[in-house]
Design an enzyme around this catalytic site. Structure first.
Site, PDB file in Angstrom:
ATOM      1  N   HIS A  78      39.227  80.481 -12.085  1.00 18.16           N
ATOM      2  CA  HIS A  78      38.751  80.631 -10.709  1.00 18.16           C
ATOM      3  C   HIS A  78      38.634  82.083 -10.268  1.00 18.16           C
ATOM      4  CE1 HIS A  78      38.808  78.722  -6.396  1.00 18.16           C
ATOM      5  NE2 HIS A  78      37.579  78.904  -6.870  1.00 18.16           N
ATOM      6  N   LYS A 136      47.946  75.117   3.542  1.00 23.75           N
ATOM      7  CA  LYS A 136      46.921  75.905   2.867  1.00 23.75           C
ATOM      8  C   LYS A 136      45.814  76.267   3.862  1.00 23.75           C
ATOM      9  CE  LYS A 136      43.506  75.437  -0.880  1.00 23.75           C
ATOM     10  NZ  LYS A 136      43.060  74.613  -2.027  1.00 23.75           N
ATOM     11  N   CYS A 194      43.253  79.549  -2.905  1.00 18.93           N
ATOM     12  CA  CYS A 194      43.588  79.812  -4.299  1.00 18.93           C
ATOM     13  C   CYS A 194      42.843  80.973  -4.938  1.00 18.93           C
ATOM     14  CB  CYS A 194      43.407  78.549  -5.131  1.00 18.93           C
ATOM     15  SG  CYS A 194      41.863  77.682  -4.886  1.00 18.93           S
ATOM     16  N   ASP A 233      50.230  78.926  -5.836  1.00 17.23           N
ATOM     17  CA  ASP A 233      49.180  79.823  -5.357  1.00 17.23           C
ATOM     18  C   ASP A 233      49.019  79.879  -3.843  1.00 17.23           C
ATOM     19  OD1 ASP A 233      48.106  77.277  -5.127  1.00 17.23           O
ATOM     20  OD2 ASP A 233      46.176  77.792  -6.013  1.00 17.23           O
ATOM     21  N   ASP A 256      49.436  74.706  -8.532  1.00 16.36           N
ATOM     22  CA  ASP A 256      48.260  74.791  -7.665  1.00 16.36           C
ATOM     23  C   ASP A 256      48.421  73.813  -6.500  1.00 16.36           C
ATOM     24  OD1 ASP A 256      45.747  75.114  -6.584  1.00 16.36           O
ATOM     25  OD2 ASP A 256      44.646  74.603  -8.394  1.00 16.36           O
ATOM     26  N   ASP A 257      48.482  74.343  -5.283  1.00 15.74           N
ATOM     27  CA  ASP A 257      48.524  73.517  -4.068  1.00 15.74           C
ATOM     28  C   ASP A 257      49.819  72.725  -3.906  1.00 15.74           C
ATOM     29  OD1 ASP A 257      46.080  74.440  -3.280  1.00 15.74           O
ATOM     30  OD2 ASP A 257      45.070  72.501  -3.298  1.00 15.74           O
ATOM     31  N   HIS A 267      46.617  70.089  -7.453  1.00 18.91           N
ATOM     32  CA  HIS A 267      45.350  70.137  -6.723  1.00 18.91           C
ATOM     33  C   HIS A 267      44.617  68.797  -6.880  1.00 18.91           C
ATOM     34  CE1 HIS A 267      41.376  71.547  -5.459  1.00 18.91           C
ATOM     35  NE2 HIS A 267      41.878  72.726  -5.146  1.00 18.91           N
ATOM     36  N   LYS A 316      43.494  76.756 -15.080  1.00 19.97           N
ATOM     37  CA  LYS A 316      42.520  77.100 -14.040  1.00 19.97           C
ATOM     38  C   LYS A 316      42.362  78.613 -13.930  1.00 19.97           C
ATOM     39  CE  LYS A 316      42.004  76.783  -8.986  1.00 19.97           C
ATOM     40  NZ  LYS A 316      42.405  76.028  -7.790  1.00 19.97           N
TER      41      LYS A 316
END
Length: 462
Positions: free
Chosen positions: A140, A301, A75, A282, A35-36, A225, A138
């Site tokens: 989401h 991002k 994301c 992501d 993530d990120d 993240h 996660k």
């Protein structure tokens, strides 16, 4: 080789049958999802600062994709595209679903912002083939029970329904209830230890319990993240770094360690030769938030420069994919669902309205051509099309820009003024695609459009 004289015919036939059965055995599937992460923040991507030996080894054991794209630069939409194999705008999941950021007139809101129940997920497709399925980390993709992983094709779940949470256990309930740690459906209890390690341990337990049948593990780390929370012993490995960059390095080290534990368990159980392993991310790294680096790509991002939508991507499948190889044509995380489904024995006719393609024939050189001649992105007024080597970006506050990504992957020279006919043709092709989409089911506050544009301008590679 056996001869007819060396063993009875009945045993020879039994041996042949067993080998055919082995050859047809469905592969296990493990998706390691970060993530990120920054495009340049892994050893296999060239980083000299980050320590990622396990992922570097995975890269040497399979194929590294140099032009892997996500379907969105944030994301929530990116995950919605990946898990359905469809452009998420087709079912209204165009904008990120963060409750406190939404317009008060945005339609669906709060925990009701999720993938419509009419959509089939990766979990649904693989369960139909007899796979045991688990999702850790996660989610989401919708906060109410109807959107819960256990109601979207997954047998087991440990994680959180929201978009970001602490890595260490909460002493009090988080501000957003969707970020509480949950086991299966409705069983809330905080973990012991550091969440990145805990998620890996849960995946390992599942693999051990399901080792005798085909399984699919979606290991959806919230690392790296924000919030920036690393273990001190991990940060201590980076004495030359400071601030957020040091914290990011510690978090990345823990991510790599957690991935390595899962990979080691597959090897220990003798499952690695019959398991497809994917590692990817992501969206582009948010440099201003977690000190990630996407260079030499431009952008971050939340924008459609290459640094916002091109991600690290590894695939290993022993005996099917050449080791230490690279694949240089554009692919998309939309391709994961059909790739997994076809590898598990699924039929083409069972894939309904899928935008992704099965990657295995391409990376194994059984199919000529490239997986995608054209890829699309859209967020509000902003829209982007990559058609062959050409990439057109449409903005809300300036004229469109045109780049040749083959010659200029870092997006340094805008060619729009030199190729007006190409700009016009790509505008029309992008618009034609947009006419096939659904209206957004919810909307962010308008001010975030400027936040995204400002971030894009700040982190262009100049």
């Amino acid at each position: 080789m056996f001869s007819k004289k060396s063993i009875p015919l009945s045993l020879l036939l039994l041996f042949i049958a067993s080998q055919i059965g082995h050859a047809q055995k469905q592969p296990n599937i493990v998706l390691l999802f970060a993530d990120d992460g920054g495009y340049a923040d892994f050893g296999f991507q060239g980083s000299k600062e980050m320590i990622t030996p396990n992922l570097d080894k995975l890269a040497s054991e399979g194929v590294r994709f140099t032009q892997a794209y996500v379907s969105a630069s944030t994301c929530g939409p990116s995950r919605a595209g990946l898990i359905t194999g469809r452009y998420q705008q087709r079912f209204g999941f165009e904008e990120n679903n963060v409750p406190s950021y939404m317009s008060q007139y945005s339609g669906q809101d709060g925990p009701n912002m999720g993938i419509p129940l009419t959509e089939k997920t990766m979990g649904n497709y693989l369960k139909s083939l007899g796979y045991a399925t688990a999702f850790y980390g996660k989610w989401h993709l919708g906060g109410t029970d109807k959107f819960h992983p256990l109601n979207r094709g997954f047998d087991e779940f440990l994680g959180f329904r929201g978009g970001a949470r602490d890595y260490f256990p909460y002493e009090n309930s988080p501000q957003d209830e969707l970020n509480k740690l949950e086991r299966n459906l409705g069983n809330y209890k905080e973990h012991d230890g550091y969440l990145t390690d805990v998620l890996a341990d849960e995946a390992i337990d599942f693999i051990e319990r399901k080792k005798n049948k085909p399984f699919f593990v979606f290991l959806s780390y919230n690392a790296v993240h924000t919030p920036m929370q690393a273990r001190q012993e991990d940060m201590d490995k980076f004495p030359n770094l400071t601030g957020k960059r040091k914290e990011l390095a510690g978090m990345t080290l823990s991510l790599d360690r957690a991935c390595g534990k899962v990979l080691d368990k597959l090897k220990e159980l003798g499952l690695d030769d019959n398991t497809i392993v994917i590692f990817t991310n992501d969206n582009g790294g948010p440099t201003d938030k977690n000190a990630s680096i996407n260079l030499p790509l431009s952008g971050t991002k939340s924008n459609h420069l290459e640094g916002g939508i091109r991600v690290p991507f590894l695939m290993r499948w022993p005996g099917k994919i050449k080791t230490s190889s690279t694949y240089n044509a554009p692919i998309s995380t939309l391709d994961l669902l059909p790739t997994f489904f076809k590898a598990g024995g699924g039929k083409d006719e069972a894939l309904k309205n899928i935008d992704g393609v099965d990657l295995i024939p391409y990376v194994s050189n059984k199919t000529t051509g490239i997986p995608h001649e054209t890829l699309y992105w859209k967020l509000g007024i902003r829209g982007t099309i990559r058609d062959g080597d050409w990439k057109l970006m449409r903005f809300s506050d300036r004229p469109a820009e045109l780049y040749n990504i083959e010659n200029d992957p870092y997006e340094q020279k805008d060619l729009a003024v030199y190729y007006p006919d190409k700009v016009k043709a790509l505008f029309k092709k992008l618009y034609a695609w947009e006419l096939t989409l659904e209206r957004p089911a919810w909307l962010l506050q308008k001010k975030f459009e400027k936040v995204d544009i400002d971030r894009m301008d700040k982190y262009r590679n100049k």
